[in-house]
Scaffold this active site. Structure first.
Site, PDB file in Angstrom:
ATOM      1  N   GLU A  96       0.919   8.547   5.471  1.00  0.00           N
ATOM      2  CA  GLU A  96      -0.126   7.613   5.895  1.00  0.00           C
ATOM      3  C   GLU A  96       0.428   6.357   6.561  1.00  0.00           C
ATOM      4  OE1 GLU A  96      -2.953   8.933   2.133  1.00  0.00           O
ATOM      5  OE2 GLU A  96      -2.431   6.840   2.356  1.00  0.00           O
ATOM      6  N   CYS A 109       1.328  -0.930   9.218  1.00  0.00           N
ATOM      7  CA  CYS A 109       2.091  -0.729   7.993  1.00  0.00           C
ATOM      8  C   CYS A 109       2.628   0.706   8.011  1.00  0.00           C
ATOM      9  CB  CYS A 109       1.155  -0.985   6.814  1.00  0.00           C
ATOM     10  SG  CYS A 109       1.957  -0.837   5.237  1.00  0.00           S
ATOM     11  N   CYS A 116       7.806   8.763  -2.756  1.00  0.00           N
ATOM     12  CA  CYS A 116       8.817   7.703  -2.885  1.00  0.00           C
ATOM     13  C   CYS A 116       9.896   8.121  -3.872  1.00  0.00           C
ATOM     14  CB  CYS A 116       8.162   6.410  -3.360  1.00  0.00           C
ATOM     15  SG  CYS A 116       9.276   4.980  -3.305  1.00  0.00           S
ATOM     16  N   CYS A 120       7.868   2.908  -9.530  1.00  0.00           N
ATOM     17  CA  CYS A 120       7.201   1.670  -9.952  1.00  0.00           C
ATOM     18  C   CYS A 120       5.827   1.996 -10.551  1.00  0.00           C
ATOM     19  CB  CYS A 120       7.082   0.708  -8.779  1.00  0.00           C
ATOM     20  SG  CYS A 120       8.670   0.424  -7.964  1.00  0.00           S
ATOM     21  N   CYS A 123       2.260   1.502  -8.642  1.00  0.00           N
ATOM     22  CA  CYS A 123       2.116   1.981  -7.265  1.00  0.00           C
ATOM     23  C   CYS A 123       1.675   3.449  -7.246  1.00  0.00           C
ATOM     24  CB  CYS A 123       3.446   1.818  -6.548  1.00  0.00           C
ATOM     25  SG  CYS A 123       3.382   2.358  -4.834  1.00  0.00           S
ATOM     26  N   GLY A 165       7.009   4.940   0.483  1.00  0.00           N
ATOM     27  CA  GLY A 165       8.455   5.139   0.454  1.00  0.00           C
ATOM     28  C   GLY A 165       9.281   3.877   0.329  1.00  0.00           C
ATOM     29  N   GLU A 166      10.558   4.090   0.012  1.00  0.00           N
ATOM     30  CA  GLU A 166      11.518   2.986  -0.078  1.00  0.00           C
ATOM     31  C   GLU A 166      12.431   3.088   1.156  1.00  0.00           C
ATOM     32  OE1 GLU A 166      12.266   0.146  -1.651  1.00  0.00           O
ATOM     33  OE2 GLU A 166      14.037   0.153  -0.376  1.00  0.00           O
ATOM     34  N   ASN A 221       8.177  -8.983  -8.225  1.00  0.00           N
ATOM     35  CA  ASN A 221       7.164  -8.492  -9.175  1.00  0.00           C
ATOM     36  C   ASN A 221       7.383  -8.815 -10.653  1.00  0.00           C
ATOM     37  OD1 ASN A 221       5.983  -7.411  -6.922  1.00  0.00           O
ATOM     38  ND2 ASN A 221       6.718  -5.333  -7.275  1.00  0.00           N
ATOM     39  N   ASN A 296      -3.856  -4.239  -6.634  1.00  0.00           N
ATOM     40  CA  ASN A 296      -4.932  -3.368  -6.158  1.00  0.00           C
ATOM     41  C   ASN A 296      -5.100  -2.215  -7.128  1.00  0.00           C
ATOM     42  OD1 ASN A 296      -5.493  -4.740  -3.660  1.00  0.00           O
ATOM     43  ND2 ASN A 296      -3.509  -3.987  -2.944  1.00  0.00           N
ATOM     44  N   CYS A 339      -2.052  -2.206  -0.303  1.00  0.00           N
ATOM     45  CA  CYS A 339      -0.710  -2.063  -0.875  1.00  0.00           C
ATOM     46  C   CYS A 339      -0.757  -1.226  -2.141  1.00  0.00           C
ATOM     47  CB  CYS A 339      -0.155  -3.410  -1.303  1.00  0.00           C
ATOM     48  SG  CYS A 339       0.202  -4.519   0.015  1.00  0.00           S
TER      49      CYS A 339
END
Ligand code: SAH
Length: 367
Positions: A96, A109, A116, A120, A123, A165-166, A221, A296, A339
């Site tokens: 996406e 974005c 990923c 986390c 996420c 992804g990272e 975070n 979110n 996000c």
């Protein structure tokens, strides 16, 4: 039976590989840049359209090569104008991209992996695990196709690697994509200053990012190592909070650019006044700004967004201590485009749109 060699996908070639192909075909060197300009500046999807190559040369190129970009379903548009694009990759996987309009600005974005590497807990993408990393052309194609979908006079103003992804775990393809996006001679000509790579804290790649001249954002975070280990176990297990902050200090020492720290505010987890004070003291000696991102929410996840007054108090404390701190508006939430909300919907949206024959929806790129 005669074996047919698969066609070369021109958009999958690096500049060096394109040079080698041009050489193999016995063509002059300048043809490399001509072809690259057609691909990245004119965004052609057809070799036939490369009209400064002779008819014979185009026919010759068509015998060995093709141009293939990922197929894209029509974007889902959120009530605030944010658009979510879902791509079908060659192997059927879905990824996406989110387009965020804001006045004259158009931020894209980008995703760097399907799923990923990291885990986390706040996420949605993390829940998918890692399906695979994207290749350079799969990253650049997100930009090419979205730019082509914009009205004539609209331009993408900034690119952020904050999708799925990272990016620093998939560094080489990300760097190659950035090269194509920033090349002025034949590429898309984006200023590196308009590109931001966001990382959960994969510190060995910080110097490499600095050399590319793009902006670096760190998803912090948390304000204690225990808290960060709970929220971001995989990355913090490798590079803990103090190692991360050392790497950040080192980065700003050698870079003209300030760092951006992202801080997802989660109710009752990392949003207390003590957290705000600790955040200030952690970042004291680092040239930076802070983006607060209210969490979110997404189905199945226990975390909640803090109340507005809690967010305001947090921001107030950080600001009072002299840090540049901004509150990031949540965008595209009603299409799960904000996000941390990318992932679960991808294959479903893709399946629904690509199989919806009744509505005869357009597909931007050819399969
Ligand atoms: N892996 C990279 C880029 C992807 S995440 C990174 O970690 O930076 C992009 C940003 O979204 C990060 O700052 C991350 O902390 C934030 N994010 C992830 N899930 C979120 C959620 N549910 N709500 C708000 N922000 C989230």
């Amino acid at each position: 039976m005669a074996q047919t060699t698969p066609l070369i996908n021109l958009i999958a070639l690096s500049e060096n590989e394109m040079t080698a192909l041009v050489q193999d075909l016995g063509w002059p060197r300048y043809r490399t840049n001509q072809i690259l300009r057609w691909l990245y500046q004119q965004r052609v999807l057809d070799i036939e359209a490369m009209t400064n190559l002779s008819k014979a040369d185009r026919t010759r190129l068509e015998e060995v090569a093709t141009i293939h970009r990922a197929v894209c379903a029509p974007p889902t548009v959120a009530s605030d104008g944010t658009e979510k694009f879902v791509w079908k990759l060659e192997d059927g996987l879905a990824v996406e991209t989110v387009l965020i309009p804001d006045g004259h600005r158009r931020t894209l974005c980008l995703s760097s992996q399907v799923g990923c590497t990291l885990d986390c807990g706040f996420c949605l993408t993390a829940e998918m695990g890692l399906k695979r990393s994207l290749r350079a052309h799969e990253i650049v194609s997100q930009v090419l196709t979205v730019q082509a979908s914009l009205p004539e006079r609209e331009r993408l103003t900034s690119l952020v690697f904050m999708g799925m992804g990272e990016p620093l775990v998939n560094f080489d393809p990300v760097a190659e994509a950035i090269q194509r996006l920033t090349n002025i001679e034949w590429g898309l000509g984006f200023s590196p200053r308009r590109i931001t790579v966001s990382t959960a804290g994969w510190i060995p790649r910080f110097p490499d990012i600095r050399r590319l001249g793009v902006n670096l954002a760190i998803s912090l975070n948390a304000t204690t190592n225990e808290q960060r280990a709970r929220l971001m176990p995989a990355v913090n297990g490798r590079y803990d909070l103090s190692a991360l902050l050392d790497a950040c200090r080192h980065y700003t020492h050698f870079s003209e650019r300030p760092l951006t720290f992202e801080y997802v505010l989660i109710a009752g987890v990392n949003d207390s006044p003590d957290d705000a004070k600790r955040l200030v003291s952690l970042l004291q000696s680092i040239r930076c700004k802070v983006n607060l991102i209210p969490f979110n929410e997404f189905p199945g996840n226990p975390f909640r967004r803090p109340e507005p007054d809690v967010i305001e108090t947090f921001q107030g404390i950080v600001r009072q201590k002299g840090l540049d701190v901004f509150l990031r508006k949540s965008r595209g939430e009603d299409v799960l485009g904000a996000c941390g909300q990318l992932g679960r919907s991808a294959s479903k949206v893709l399946h629904d749109t690509l199989t919806n024959k009744k509505r005869n929806l357009p597909i931007y790129a050819q399969p």
